[in-house]
Enzyme design. Structure first.
Site, PDB file in Angstrom:
ATOM      1  N   ASP A 463    -110.593  41.954  16.665  1.00  0.00           N
ATOM      2  CA  ASP A 463    -110.462  42.181  18.094  1.00  0.00           C
ATOM      3  C   ASP A 463    -111.378  43.322  18.548  1.00  0.00           C
ATOM      4  OD1 ASP A 463    -108.817  41.803  20.653  1.00  0.00           O
ATOM      5  OD2 ASP A 463    -108.547  43.942  20.255  1.00  0.00           O
ATOM      6  N   GLU A 500    -114.795  39.463  17.878  1.00  0.00           N
ATOM      7  CA  GLU A 500    -114.746  39.269  19.324  1.00  0.00           C
ATOM      8  C   GLU A 500    -115.812  40.135  19.992  1.00  0.00           C
ATOM      9  OE1 GLU A 500    -111.719  39.633  23.139  1.00  0.00           O
ATOM     10  OE2 GLU A 500    -111.767  41.178  21.587  1.00  0.00           O
TER      11      GLU A 500
END
Length: 755
Positions: A463, A500
């Protein structure tokens, strides 16, 4: 392991129970002969009849060969092979290997006859679906034959299923062997048990001879089973401990074992590693994000839906402890309090059980990792987490890790996306920004990720990678353990990593800055696919979303891209794409976008599995005590309960997942497009055409398929010789004439050919 067809004698086909009985007896005989050979202090590999006996000199290799079958396990090459005698089935052209089309036709034709007396059975031979199957495969010996058949599980007759089950049984035997024989600590433990000194022989094998005389087959299975239990229980023993215990039994054994290549040695951590391999079982090519599901429900889904549906992997929401936020929004998972495995989805024990069960079902697990930041200050102090830990985010105090202010970047907020340092070293939305350049911070992150690897995960979604320095991430990735062989991963396999990075262009931080580290989420794909299937962009633009063309419009190369129609962020208007993003709320347009994504050859595909929401902050369906509700067991219509959407259960989506598994090895060819339509072939195995325009279109397209009638995948399924949806005629010249309504598509493949 490979299954190679060998010229057979007429009607001399052994039953699979006979084969496995022989293999069981073979296993016990090998153990007896190992004991016998080392009792006489033999230092050479012995050849006794059909058996090759393992020794230190031959690196522990063992084997069996006869006119019926042959099998070998070789630690030095780290390969398992298996060959069984079977008849050749000549194709119409005279070739000994059937073509893909004729092979699949036999798989799906209930009247296919390979032997005069057998109308629903296949000989034991490997189908030539892949253009160049290797003679043997890397440990853990997963058979391409077995996994290719899995992709046909909804269409093949019982005869093939029986072969698949038999192949699965042998795969399990090979896998269990590889878990023990090729794990360094287990290798030492095995030699300690089965190469005893004269004084220990009687205690280790006190009743082998009598048991064998009483019931050789039953004893063989029992001894093999006991050996597997003993080996597996000590897989995690350190090489040093095993080396010490072995040295007490066999003087000089360590020096000889150390000379065997690739058993005790581990690849140097500085060597280049590949983080772009998701480690799917062969024949599987798609993962799904079961957003906010509990661990227990994920395990059931792996067993009941994902495995039979041909899915390769599942992404789970963050598993570590995070802040408990009023009203329990979904984004609380992205506010870490510690790295303890304890979340709304379950605790560490439940997580470990889920990973094990999913791996056993052939479905890999990927964990969403949040290490860019920690939880932001809340409405109260201390701020408590899902494991009960307290924290004081305003003072950067997270005792459960522990982290303090020295482990964070200086206080600042991201204000300028044209300044890479500002983006990476300042706080995102007020979330305290960890300093990943700090060795102590790296230690905590690496320890957490390695714990997950030890529990059997296959990789990670990283993330907010855009907000971390690539060199810091590289330092972390280089310290990650190899994946565990005990979970059927190859030796020295690096975890799959997809990062990401929201990159729509014109910013200082780009996706290409991270592609050397692993795959990267390609958000531009979601944006453009949404615009095309909403009718904003011309359908001819779809030609750019193929492996060979994607970089021409600024997408990252296919081998570096993880693609999706929507994800948990942008389906809520967060992240990137805005109103162009298609979601489950967009009906048929969303289905067409998913179908195209699975039909084309660009990127690693991840599907979204959602729950319904009216508020973009809304958390998962839960009861009055904030316990996440179950989506319910699959029903005939594949729907979900309690507010869950479960796009991955939709029949059309499952059919398209099977389509991708079938056509994955085939090239994308014969691109055909107009102002509103786009079509292409996948070799001579599949065909797809999409009308992304606002008008009905009549046209003729080349399918590259054999003439016949086919069931359209989008509108229905093949059931016997009938179609539950549209029945499509492919002419003798391989073309098809269709009338396509606006925002519709037709997808055909060989396993759904009905005549």
């Amino acid at each position: 392991m490979c299954f190679s067809p060998i010229k057979a004698r007429a009607n001399a086909y052994p039953s699979f129970s006979t084969i496995f009985t022989i293999m069981a007896a073979f296993g016990l005989i090998v153990l007896l002969l190992v004991n016998w050979s080392f009792n006489f202090n033999s230092i050479y590999g012995l050849q006794l009849g059909p058996f090759i006996i393992p020794s230190f000199d031959n690196g522990g290799a063992l084997g069996f060969s006869s006119s019926l079958l042959s099998a070998s396990i070789d630690p030095q090459s780290r390969r398992i092979s298996f060959e069984a005698q079977a008849p050749q089935q000549s194709s119409s052209s005279g070739s000994s290997s059937p073509s893909v089309s004729s092979l699949i036709e036999r798989f799906t034709n209930p009247f296919a006859s390979f032997l005069p007396s057998q109308t629903n059975a296949l000989p034991f031979q490997i189908p030539s679906i892949l253009p160049s199957a290797p003679s043997s495969v890397q440990i853990p010996g997963v058979s391409e034959f077995t996994n290719i058949l899995r992709s046909f599980s909804n269409a093949i007759p019982d005869g093939v299923n029986r072969i698949q089950n038999a192949a699965n049984d042998f795969q399990n035997i090979a896998t269990n062997a590889s878990r023990t024989i090729f794990n360094p600590s287990a290798v030492l433990d095995q030699f300690a048990r089965f190469i005893p000194t004269t004084g220990q022989r009687a205690s280790l094998f006190p009743n082998v001879a009598s048991a064998w005389n009483a019931n050789p087959v039953q004893s063989g299975f029992k001894l093999a089973s006991n050996a597997e239990v003993n080996f597996s229980s000590e897989i995690d023993e350190t090489p040093t401990q095993s080396r010490s215990s072995l040295a007490n039994i066999i003087p000089g054994a360590i020096s000889r074992l150390s000379s065997i290549p690739n058993i005790l040695a581990r690849e140097d951590s500085s060597s280049p590693v590949n983080h772009n391999d998701p480690h799917y079982y062969p024949g599987r090519h798609v993962m799904v994000h079961l957003f906010e599901w509990t661990f227990n429900n994920i395990a059931l889904e792996c067993e009941q839906v994902l495995e039979p549906g041909g899915y390769g992997g599942v992404q789970v929401s963050p598993v570590n402890e995070y802040a408990i936020v009023p009203n329990r929004p979904w984004w609380e998972r992205y506010q870490p309090i510690s790295y303890k495995i304890n979340s709304r989805s379950g605790n560490e024990q439940q997580f470990a059980s889920m990973v094990r069960r999913c791996n056993n079902a052939g479905v890999r697990v990927y964990v969403d990792i949040v290490v860019n930041h920690m939880a932001a200050p809340g409405s109260s102090v201390p701020l408590h987490g899902t494991a009960g830990s307290s924290s004081d985010p305003a003072n950067r105090d997270y005792p459960a890790v522990p982290y303090n202010r020295t482990h964070f970047h200086s206080d600042c907020t991201i204000q300028n996306y044209q300044n890479a340092t500002n983006v990476r070293d300042c706080a995102l939305n007020g979330l305290p920004d960890l300093n990943q350049a700090e060795p102590y911070v790296q230690d905590r992150i690496v320890t957490f990720m390695n714990q997950l690897i030890d529990l059997g995960v296959a990789g990670f979604r990283m993330d907010a990678s855009k907000h971390m320095q690539p060199e810091d991430l590289s330092a972390i990735y280089h310290r990650l353990n190899f994946l565990k062989v005990a979970f059927d991963f190859p030796m020295n396999a690096a975890p799959f990593i997809y990062q990401e990075v929201i990159d729509l262009g014109n910013e200082a931080v780009t996706a290409s800055q991270y592609t050397a580290l692993g795959e990267v989420t390609e958000f531009k794909y979601s944006l453009f696919i949404g615009l095309i299937f909403r009718g904003t962009l011309d359908a001819s633009a779809l030609q750019m979303f193929t492996k060979n063309n994607a970089t021409q419009i600024g997408l990252i190369p296919s081998e570096s891209a993880l693609v999706f129609v929507d994800n948990h962020d942008n389906q809520r208007g967060h992240g990137a794409g805005g109103d162009s993003i298609l979601t489950f709320k967009d009906g048929s347009k969303y289905v067409q976008a998913i179908a195209f994504t699975l039909a084309t050859d660009y990127g690693t595909v991840r599907l979204m599995s959602s729950y319904n929401f009216t508020d973009t902050n809304q958390g998962p369906p839960a009861d009055g005590r904030e316990n996440i509700l179950s989506p319910g067991n699959p029903t005939n219509d594949a729907s979900c309960q309690n507010g869950w959407i479960c796009e991955h259960r939709w029949p059309v989506v499952r059919r398209m997942v099977s389509f991708r598994s079938l056509v994955a090895p085939a090239p994308l060819t014969n691109v055909q497009f107009t102002s509103g339509t786009f079509a292409f072939c996948r070799g001579s195995v599949g065909f797809a055409v999409f009308n992304a325009g606002i008008k009905t279109y009549d046209g003729v397209w080349k399918t590259c398929l054999p003439a016949g009638e086919y069931c359209d995948i989008i509108s229905g399924e093949r059931v016997g010789s009938e179609c539950t949806g549209t029945r499509v005629l492919v002419s003798a010249d391989g073309t098809v004439s269709l009338t396509l309504p606006a925002f519709s598509s037709v997808v055909l493949d060989l396993i759904r050919r009905v005549s």
